[in-house]
Design an enzyme around this catalytic site. Structure first.
Site, PDB file in Angstrom:
ATOM      1  N   GLU A 129      -4.944  -4.956  10.584  1.00  9.07           N
ATOM      2  CA  GLU A 129      -3.909  -3.945  10.781  1.00  9.07           C
ATOM      3  C   GLU A 129      -4.171  -3.207  12.093  1.00  9.07           C
ATOM      4  OE1 GLU A 129      -2.049  -2.693   6.795  1.00  9.07           O
ATOM      5  OE2 GLU A 129      -3.800  -1.446   7.073  1.00  9.07           O
ATOM      6  N   GLY A 181       2.891   2.212  10.853  1.00 11.20           N
ATOM      7  CA  GLY A 181       3.876   3.285  10.756  1.00 11.20           C
ATOM      8  C   GLY A 181       4.610   3.570  12.047  1.00 11.20           C
ATOM      9  N   GLU A 225      -6.661   4.711   8.090  1.00 12.77           N
ATOM     10  CA  GLU A 225      -6.480   6.145   7.797  1.00 12.77           C
ATOM     11  C   GLU A 225      -7.755   6.743   7.214  1.00 12.77           C
ATOM     12  OE1 GLU A 225      -2.832   5.605   5.622  1.00 12.77           O
ATOM     13  OE2 GLU A 225      -1.895   4.988   7.504  1.00 12.77           O
ATOM     14  N   SER A 273       3.886  -2.194  10.284  1.00 12.19           N
ATOM     15  CA  SER A 273       5.337  -2.256  10.494  1.00 12.19           C
ATOM     16  C   SER A 273       5.943  -3.596  10.055  1.00 12.19           C
ATOM     17  CB  SER A 273       5.680  -1.942  11.961  1.00 12.19           C
ATOM     18  OG  SER A 273       5.281  -0.620  12.278  1.00 12.19           O
ATOM     19  N   GLY A 275       3.058  -1.086   4.273  1.00 10.23           N
ATOM     20  CA  GLY A 275       3.034   0.348   3.978  1.00 10.23           C
ATOM     21  C   GLY A 275       4.433   0.838   3.650  1.00 10.23           C
ATOM     22  N   GLY A 276       5.080   1.468   4.620  1.00  7.40           N
ATOM     23  CA  GLY A 276       6.389   2.112   4.415  1.00  7.40           C
ATOM     24  C   GLY A 276       7.403   1.240   3.688  1.00  7.40           C
ATOM     25  N   HIS A 279      -9.434   1.217   5.182  1.00 12.22           N
ATOM     26  CA  HIS A 279      -8.123   1.398   5.840  1.00 12.22           C
ATOM     27  C   HIS A 279      -8.297   2.322   7.044  1.00 12.22           C
ATOM     28  CE1 HIS A 279      -3.994   2.558   6.596  1.00 12.22           C
ATOM     29  NE2 HIS A 279      -3.641   1.467   5.940  1.00 12.22           N
ATOM     30  N   ASN A 298       0.872  -1.186   0.000  1.00 16.22           N
ATOM     31  CA  ASN A 298       0.000   0.000   0.000  1.00 16.22           C
ATOM     32  C   ASN A 298       0.904   1.229   0.000  1.00 16.22           C
ATOM     33  OD1 ASN A 298      -1.781   2.063   0.473  1.00 16.22           O
ATOM     34  ND2 ASN A 298      -2.384   1.383   2.541  1.00 16.22           N
ATOM     35  N   TRP A 299       0.973   1.893  -1.166  1.00 21.03           N
ATOM     36  CA  TRP A 299       1.892   3.037  -1.299  1.00 21.03           C
ATOM     37  C   TRP A 299       1.375   4.284  -0.574  1.00 21.03           C
ATOM     38  CZ3 TRP A 299       3.270   3.052  -7.268  1.00 21.03           C
ATOM     39  CH2 TRP A 299       3.907   1.854  -7.583  1.00 21.03           C
ATOM     40  N   LYS A 300       0.111   4.270  -0.208  1.00 16.55           N
ATOM     41  CA  LYS A 300      -0.540   5.462   0.382  1.00 16.55           C
ATOM     42  C   LYS A 300      -0.324   6.660  -0.565  1.00 16.55           C
ATOM     43  CE  LYS A 300      -0.158   3.270   4.832  1.00 16.55           C
ATOM     44  NZ  LYS A 300      -0.035   3.362   6.271  1.00 16.55           N
TER      45      LYS A 300
HETATM   46  P1  13P Z   1       3.290   0.362   7.678  1.00 20.18           P
HETATM   47  O1  13P Z   1       3.792  -0.905   7.021  1.00 20.18           O
HETATM   48  O2  13P Z   1       4.024   1.584   7.219  1.00 20.18           O
HETATM   49  O3  13P Z   1       3.223   0.218   9.155  1.00 20.18           O
HETATM   50  O4  13P Z   1       1.789   0.590   7.166  1.00 20.18           O
HETATM   51  C1  13P Z   1       0.887  -0.459   7.215  1.00 20.18           C
HETATM   52  C2  13P Z   1      -0.329  -0.062   6.468  1.00 20.18           C
HETATM   53  O5  13P Z   1      -1.059   0.833   6.869  1.00 20.18           O
HETATM   54  C3  13P Z   1      -0.612  -0.794   5.216  1.00 20.18           C
HETATM   55  O6  13P Z   1      -1.914  -0.556   4.778  1.00 20.18           O
END
Ligand code: 13P
Length: 273
Positions: free
Chosen positions: A185, A191, A117, A231, A252-253, A115, A23-25
Site C-alpha cells: 500500500e 485515500g 496509519e 484508492s 479502504g474507502g 498498516h 479495511n473499514w478503518k
Molecule cells: P483507500 O482504499 O481508501 O485508499 O485505503 C486503502 C487502505 O489503507 C486499505 O488498508
C-alpha cells in the site's frame, strides 16, 4: 512468477486464490456492521459469487467482531473477517491492546499488521510490526502485513527499495509457512484518489515476491498472496488483477459502499473471464 498470469483466467491452474479485503478503518459500529455484512452477503449471493474463486474478507473495528462472528456463524456465510491490528503481546498489562488469542477466539481468519496509519500515527517500527506478525502466528491468525513507501521515499529511493526493506525487516525470524498475506500500500495512494498504476504496483509486488523466494523458497512464494491497496475502486481493480504478481486488493474507502465493494469483489466480470 512464471505461469502465474494464468491464475486469473484459469481456476484449474490457480496457485493463489485472489483475496479482496475491506479495511473499514474506524467506521461502522457493531449494529451498522451487522446490517452491512448482511447486505453484502445478499448482494454477493444474488450475483452467485463463488468464494472459492475469489475470497472475500472484511476488517471491522474490534468492537464489531463479535457481532460479525455471530452473523457469519448463524447464516453460514463464507465471508472471512479479521482484526485491524493485533498486539505483539499475548496477555498482560497492556491497556487498550487486543491479543491475537482474542481474535482467534472470535474466529478471525486474519489480522492486519503494520498498516501505514499505525506506523505513522502510532509510531510502529519495523521491529514492532515483525513482533506482531509473530504474535498473529502464535494464535493461528494469518497476518496481512502492510508495507509501502511515502512520496519522499519514492523520490529518494525509487519504487521498490522501501517496501522491500520493510518486508525484510518484518519477516526477520518469522516462519512464513504459518501463513502470510502481504499488502503493498503506497502511502501516497491511500485515500488520495490517486492509485498507483498497475505497472508500478506490479513492479513492486514482483520485487516483494522475490524477497519471499530469497528468504524462504520459490514454493512458498508461489502460494503467498500479495495484495495491492491504495484508492482501489471498481473502475481500476480489473487492471490490477491482470498483473501476474497482484493477487487481490486491500480496499479502504470503497469497501464502505456495499455496491462498490461487491463490484470490486466481482472484478472478473469486468476482466471478461
Ligand atoms: P483507500 O482504499 O481508501 O485508499 O485505503 C486503502 C487502505 O489503507 C486499505 O488498508
Amino acid at each position: 512468477m512464471g505461469g502465474t498470469a494464468m491464475t486469473q483466467t484459469s481456476p484449474a491452474t490457480q496457485t493463489r486464490t485472489p483475496l479482496i479485503a475491506g479495511n473499514w478503518k474506524m467506521n461502522l459500529d457493531h449494529l451498522q456492521s451487522i446490517a452491512f455484512v448482511q447486505k453484502l452477503a445478499w448482494s454477493l449471493a444474488d450475483s452467485k459469487h463463488d468464494y472459492a474463486t475469489v475470497e472475500v474478507a472484511v476488517f471491522p473495528p474490534f468492537t464489531d467482531l463479535r457481532s460479525v462472528q455471530t452473523l457469519v456463524t448463524a447464516d453460514n456465510l463464507k465471508l472471512g473477517y479479521g482484526g485491524q491490528d493485533v498486539s505483539q503481546h499475548s496477555s498482560g498489562a497492556f491497556t487498550g491492546e487486543i491479543s491475537g488469542a482474542f481474535l482467534s477466539a472470535l474466529g478471525c481468519r486474519y489480522a492486519i499488521v503494520g498498516h501505514s496509519e499505525r506506523r505513522t500515527l502510532h509510531g510502529e517500527s519495523d521491529a514492532v510490526v515483525g513482533a506482531k506478525v509473530q504474535a498473529a502466528h502464535r494464535h493461528g491468525v494469518v497476518p496481512v502485513l502492510c508495507i509501502g513507501e511515502t512520496t519522499e521515499d519514492l523520490e529518494q529511493h525509487g519504487p521498490s527499495a522501501v517496501p522491500v526493506a520493510q518486508l525484510r525487516a518484518a519477516l526477520e525470524g518469522v516462519d512464513a509457512a504459518k501463513g502470510l498475506v502481504v499488502a503493498y500500500e503506497p502511502v501516497w495512494a491511500i485515500g488520495s484518489g490517486q492509485a498507483a498504476t498497475p505497472e508500478q504496483a506490479e513492479q513492486v509486488c514482483a520485487a516483494l515476491r522475490a524477497v519471499v523466494v530469497e528468504l524462504y523458497s520459490s514454493e512458498l512464494a508461489q502460494t503467498t498472496r500479495i495484495l495491492y491497496g491504495g484508492s482501489v475502486k471498481s473502475g481500476n481493480i480489473a487492471a490490477f488483477m491482470r498483473e501476474p504478481n497482484i493477487d487481490g486488493a486491500l480496499v479502504g474507502g470503497a469497501s464502505l459502499d456495499i455496491d462498490e465493494f461487491a463490484k470490486i469483489v466481482r472484478y472478473q466480470k469486468h476482466i471478461g473471464v
